[in-house]
Design a protein around this motif. Structure first.
Motif, PDB file in Angstrom:
ATOM      1  N   GLN A  43      31.917 -45.300  59.569  1.00  0.00           N
ATOM      2  CA  GLN A  43      31.976 -46.547  58.807  1.00  0.00           C
ATOM      3  C   GLN A  43      32.333 -46.284  57.337  1.00  0.00           C
ATOM      4  O   GLN A  43      31.802 -46.908  56.429  1.00  0.00           O
ATOM      5  N   GLN A  44      33.246 -45.342  57.152  1.00  0.00           N
ATOM      6  CA  GLN A  44      33.698 -44.991  55.819  1.00  0.00           C
ATOM      7  C   GLN A  44      35.188 -45.248  55.656  1.00  0.00           C
ATOM      8  O   GLN A  44      35.970 -45.088  56.595  1.00  0.00           O
TER       9      GLN A  44
ATOM     10  N   THR B 240      34.479 -42.696  51.082  1.00  0.00           N
ATOM     11  CA  THR B 240      33.549 -43.551  50.348  1.00  0.00           C
ATOM     12  C   THR B 240      32.168 -43.486  50.991  1.00  0.00           C
ATOM     13  O   THR B 240      31.973 -42.870  52.038  1.00  0.00           O
TER      14      THR B 240
ATOM     15  N   ILE C 125      30.232 -48.302  54.716  1.00  0.00           N
ATOM     16  CA  ILE C 125      30.371 -49.739  54.475  1.00  0.00           C
ATOM     17  C   ILE C 125      29.656 -50.466  55.599  1.00  0.00           C
ATOM     18  O   ILE C 125      29.953 -50.258  56.787  1.00  0.00           O
ATOM     19  N   ASN C 126      28.708 -51.325  55.241  1.00  0.00           N
ATOM     20  CA  ASN C 126      27.825 -51.948  56.236  1.00  0.00           C
ATOM     21  C   ASN C 126      28.557 -52.833  57.231  1.00  0.00           C
ATOM     22  O   ASN C 126      28.275 -52.809  58.423  1.00  0.00           O
TER      23      ASN C 126
ATOM     24  N   PRO D 184      35.420 -53.881  58.223  1.00  0.00           N
ATOM     25  CA  PRO D 184      36.493 -54.643  57.575  1.00  0.00           C
ATOM     26  C   PRO D 184      37.433 -55.266  58.599  1.00  0.00           C
ATOM     27  O   PRO D 184      37.677 -54.705  59.670  1.00  0.00           O
TER      28      PRO D 184
ATOM     29  N   THR E  28      35.721 -57.828  54.371  1.00  0.00           N
ATOM     30  CA  THR E  28      34.752 -57.953  55.456  1.00  0.00           C
ATOM     31  C   THR E  28      34.327 -59.415  55.553  1.00  0.00           C
ATOM     32  O   THR E  28      34.780 -60.253  54.774  1.00  0.00           O
TER      33      THR E  28
ATOM     34  N   SER F 244      36.384 -56.006  48.539  1.00  0.00           N
ATOM     35  CA  SER F 244      36.079 -54.847  47.707  1.00  0.00           C
ATOM     36  C   SER F 244      37.356 -54.098  47.347  1.00  0.00           C
ATOM     37  O   SER F 244      38.285 -54.008  48.150  1.00  0.00           O
TER      38      SER F 244
ATOM     39  N   LEU G 145      34.236 -47.262  44.093  1.00  0.00           N
ATOM     40  CA  LEU G 145      34.218 -48.720  44.201  1.00  0.00           C
ATOM     41  C   LEU G 145      34.423 -49.326  42.821  1.00  0.00           C
ATOM     42  O   LEU G 145      33.650 -49.075  41.899  1.00  0.00           O
TER      43      LEU G 145
ATOM     44  N   ARG H 155      33.327 -55.606  43.802  1.00  0.00           N
ATOM     45  CA  ARG H 155      32.921 -56.194  45.085  1.00  0.00           C
ATOM     46  C   ARG H 155      32.558 -57.652  44.836  1.00  0.00           C
ATOM     47  O   ARG H 155      31.660 -57.948  44.059  1.00  0.00           O
TER      48      ARG H 155
END
Length: 261
Positions: A136-137, A152, A155-156, A159, A173, A178, A186, A189
């Motif tokens: 999830q990067q 990075t 990311i929760n 996207p 997302t 972002s 970053l 956001r």
């Protein structure tokens, strides 16, 4: 009292950024395609039909297709000399030249650092931005060495859109829009205000919402609604401050330089 209330409503409307941005209509080009994928600075048109990728320019046409790779899911013509094609079902990137001849191919199932990629976009040099579902990067990945250069923080939310120019990358997302730089930092956001898709114009964005297209200034976050005729927007693209809108059978073009801040 009614006049004061009306003034306050209008003032709030302006503060939200929904002022009008006028454009100048230009040429219309006939096109029958499943997907309109862009027009480069030389005027070449890129599109997909029956899972074949096409380039049309000066009464000539080139094509690329490899049905073994599955459905063509993403294309970037940011660099028309090195066009990026992504086939999500086979987890593969293919890079082609201006004649759509293959330059390189990366199958993420077979490289040393296995990745499950869902979105890609070009970065600088021989690199691409990609989102790895496993970690999830968001990563900067070198397609020659097949190594991750930058990653990075996780990311929760997954996207839905990832687009870039050579120095910056934006991801959308369900909750946020972002922006990252080439070092994976970053930069901003912001809330996703019902955005569906976006394109990059210099370092600003053209954003698609249910009710039309908007010009969003990255520096201050201000938004202007683009004043357009009633056109069904199937796909849209931006090159050199020209907005292209594809409705299913025609490409409409509009000059965005009429109004600047």
């Amino acid at each position: 009292m009614k006049q004061i209330v009306l003034f306050l409503i209008l003032l709030g409307f302006i503060h939200k950024g929904y002022t009008q941005r006028n454009v100048i209509a230009q040429d219309t080009i006939a096109l029958k395609a499943d997907q309109f994928l862009g027009i480069d600075s030389f005027g070449a048109i890129y599109y997909a039909k029956d899972n074949i990728f096409y380039k049309k320019w000066n009464n000539q046409e080139w094509q690329f297709g490899d049905f073994i790779l599955g459905q063509l899911t993403q294309v970037s013509v940011l660099n028309p000399l090195k066009i990026l094609l992504f086939y999500e079902s086979s987890n593969t990137i293919v890079l082609v030249d201006k004649y759509l001849s293959e330059i390189n191919r990366v199958n993420f199932n077979t490289i040393a650092e296995f990745k499950s990629v869902s979105l890609v976009s070009p970065a600088n040099d021989n690199s691409s931005w990609l989102f790895d579902n496993n970690t999830q990067q968001l990563e900067v990945f070198n397609t020659n060495s097949e190594k991750t250069l930058v990653a990075t923080q996780p990311i929760n939310k997954l996207p839905t859109v990832l687009r870039s120019n050579f120095n910056y990358c934006w991801i959308l997302t369900s909750e946020n829009l972002s922006q990252f730089n080439i070092y994976g930092s970053l930069l901003s956001r912001d809330n996703n205000e019902e955005y569906i898709d976006f394109r990059i114009i210099k370092n600003d964005l053209i954003i698609l919402k249910d009710d039309g297209l908007y010009y969003r200034y990255t520096k201050n976050g201000e938004i202007e609604k683009i004043n357009l005729p009633e056109i069904h927007i199937k796909q849209f693209y931006v090159t050199n401050e020209i907005l292209y809108i594809y409705d299913q059978s025609k490409i409409y073009s509009f000059d965005l330089t009429l109004q600047k801040k």
